[in-house]
Design an enzyme around this catalytic site. Structure first.
Site, PDB file in Angstrom:
ATOM      1  N   CYS A 174       0.818  -1.218   0.000  1.00 13.50           N
ATOM      2  CA  CYS A 174       0.000   0.000   0.000  1.00 13.50           C
ATOM      3  C   CYS A 174       0.848   1.262   0.000  1.00 13.50           C
ATOM      4  O   CYS A 174       0.315   2.363  -0.132  1.00 13.50           O
ATOM      5  CB  CYS A 174      -0.953  -0.013   1.183  1.00 13.50           C
ATOM      6  SG  CYS A 174      -2.342  -1.145   0.962  1.00 13.50           S
ATOM      7  N   THR A 204     -16.810  10.352   0.632  1.00 12.01           N
ATOM      8  CA  THR A 204     -15.965  10.466   1.830  1.00 12.01           C
ATOM      9  C   THR A 204     -14.752   9.542   1.766  1.00 12.01           C
ATOM     10  O   THR A 204     -14.181   9.203   2.805  1.00 12.01           O
ATOM     11  CB  THR A 204     -16.781  10.155   3.107  1.00 12.01           C
ATOM     12  OG1 THR A 204     -17.273   8.808   3.049  1.00 12.01           O
ATOM     13  CG2 THR A 204     -17.950  11.120   3.248  1.00 12.01           C
ATOM     14  N   ASP A 236     -11.440  -4.519   2.566  1.00  7.78           N
ATOM     15  CA  ASP A 236     -12.376  -3.421   2.345  1.00  7.78           C
ATOM     16  C   ASP A 236     -13.832  -3.858   2.508  1.00  7.78           C
ATOM     17  O   ASP A 236     -14.680  -3.063   2.934  1.00  7.78           O
ATOM     18  CB  ASP A 236     -12.174  -2.824   0.951  1.00  7.78           C
ATOM     19  CG  ASP A 236     -10.904  -1.996   0.854  1.00  7.78           C
ATOM     20  OD1 ASP A 236     -10.408  -1.544   1.896  1.00  7.78           O
ATOM     21  OD2 ASP A 236     -10.414  -1.795  -0.271  1.00  7.78           O
ATOM     22  N   GLY A 253     -11.133 -13.076 -13.776  1.00  5.34           N
ATOM     23  CA  GLY A 253     -10.145 -12.018 -13.620  1.00  5.34           C
ATOM     24  C   GLY A 253      -9.577 -11.567 -14.934  1.00  5.34           C
ATOM     25  O   GLY A 253     -10.147 -11.808 -16.009  1.00  5.34           O
ATOM     26  N   HIS A 254      -8.421 -10.911 -14.862  1.00  2.00           N
ATOM     27  CA  HIS A 254      -7.785 -10.377 -16.061  1.00  2.00           C
ATOM     28  C   HIS A 254      -6.273 -10.377 -15.857  1.00  2.00           C
ATOM     29  O   HIS A 254      -5.791 -10.110 -14.752  1.00  2.00           O
ATOM     30  CB  HIS A 254      -8.277  -8.958 -16.339  1.00  2.00           C
ATOM     31  CG  HIS A 254      -7.779  -8.397 -17.631  1.00  2.00           C
ATOM     32  ND1 HIS A 254      -8.092  -8.944 -18.864  1.00  2.00           N
ATOM     33  CD2 HIS A 254      -6.984  -7.334 -17.900  1.00  2.00           C
ATOM     34  CE1 HIS A 254      -7.525  -8.241 -19.825  1.00  2.00           C
ATOM     35  NE2 HIS A 254      -6.833  -7.256 -19.263  1.00  2.00           N
TER      36      HIS A 254
END
Length: 360
Positions: free
Chosen positions: A30, A61, A104, A152-153
């Site tokens: 990150c 937000t 998340d 997915g990719h």
């Protein structure tokens, strides 16, 4: 303690040594995030797009995921996260990236239901076995979360990149936004800080084997308490602490609520040895970029050490949940964390009238 040997002994078909994964990327985990101030400038006109009434949570937000109302009992959570290697072991890299992406959904109070893989790899640089190990790490974490990788990719890229799109479900009344904190709430942090410090030491080959094990353990611990916390009415807001550090994500929570976040420095949990490593200069460039973006909105105590300041803005890959709850619910929230194996969860502050962040 001796430094961890992170060399990769595998070889390409032409007998060239396999490069360290972290040597192929300009940043890791990150810490790759665009700095908060720069990101805000990039996105300043994005709110001009039409917003359907079913979109319960968008970009307003800077919350952890989007939430879309499906019916009176279900809302869909959608998020994505990917980054370059934070470690050299490909299996660990896959596990860390997948854990971080799924977080998340937990931070919104949801239950993940499936994922899609996002894969960019330098095909002519890394052995296929190495790439396969990255994907296997992600698959194993998804298995632990109880979800499939349903597609997915993939692309051939200059730097190795791995992550997930993750979908989840939550009852509309249980969505935990990062903007719902109330004055008087206490703040509870689920994981200790210092992942960015450990990653900086690893990149400089100055991290012990014990430090590496600690780093992998914390970054692969799924934030599953978020599901149970969402059922508690006294939990008013949640977010997860990732690339912008505790101060950055705390500021998002404070801005969303129109309040001030007050943090108690001596109560913030830290990973073993990170304060000493930070004092030795083992900090990431992202920590400084974070501070440059939001430092003017943070009041620090007189005499705070440079190492402590760096830890407050330290980018956390797959960091802990930050929970704002009514004071009388603090013991219940801590017990929930403890039941899921988060032994370092602590009350770290409170929400007060005002704005910005104050560290005391």
């Amino acid at each position: 303690m001796t430094a961890l040997d992170t060399s990769n002994t595998g070889a390409l078909p032409d007998s060239k040594p396999t490069p360290r994964l972290t040597s192929l990327s300009h940043g890791g985990g990150c810490g790759c995030k665009i700095a908060p101030g720069v990101l805000s400038e990039i996105l300043k006109n994005s709110s001009n797009l039409p917003i359907p009434p079913e979109l319960l949570v968008g970009i307003e937000t800077a919350d952890d995921a989007a939430v879309y109302l499906l019916n009176e009992n279900q809302a869909l959570i959608a998020t994505t996260d990917f980054f370059m290697p934070i470690v050299d072991d490909p299996y660990d890299f896959g596990r860390i990236a997948a854990t971080n992406a799924i977080s998340d959904v937990y931070a919104m109070g949801g239950t993940p239901i499936m994922a899609l893989g996002l894969v960019g790899m330098p095909i002519n640089v890394l052995p296929l076995e190495t790439i396969g190990a990255i994907l296997r790490g992600g698959q194993d974490v998804c298995r632990d979360a109880g979800i499939p990788i349903a597609g997915g990719h993939t692309i051939d890229s200059v730097e190795p990149i791995y992550g997930l799109v993750v979908l989840g479900l939550v009852h509309p009344s249980r969505v935990k936004k990062n903007s719902g904190a109330q004055a008087g709430d206490v703040l509870i942090l689920g994981k200790p800080l210092g992942v960015g410090i450990l990653s900086a030491a690893l990149k400089k080959q100055a991290l012990s084997a014990e430090g590496y094990a600690c780093m992998v353990a914390t970054t692969t611990q799924l934030n599953k308490p978020g599901i149970a916390l969402a059922t508690m009415p006294a939990v008013h807001a949640m977010t997860d602490v990732t690339g912008f550090g505790l101060l950055g994500h705390g500021l998002e929570l404070a801005r969303g609520a129109g309040l001030q976040m007050q943090l108690q420095l001596d109560q913030i949990p830290l990973l073993p040895g990170v304060l000493e490593l930070a004092a030795q200069g083992m900090v990431t460039g992202a920590s400084g970029r974070n501070w440059a973006s939001y430092g003017a909105q943070v009041a620090l105590p007189a005499g705070i050490s440079a190492a402590h300041q760096a830890l407050l803005s330290d980018p956390q890959t797959s960091g802990g949940l930050l929970v704002a709850c009514a004071p009388e619910a603090a013991d219940e929230v801590l017990a929930c964390f403890g039941a899921h194996g988060f032994a370092d969860a602590r009350v770290v502050g409170q929400m007060l009238p005002g704005q910005g962040v104050q560290v005391i």
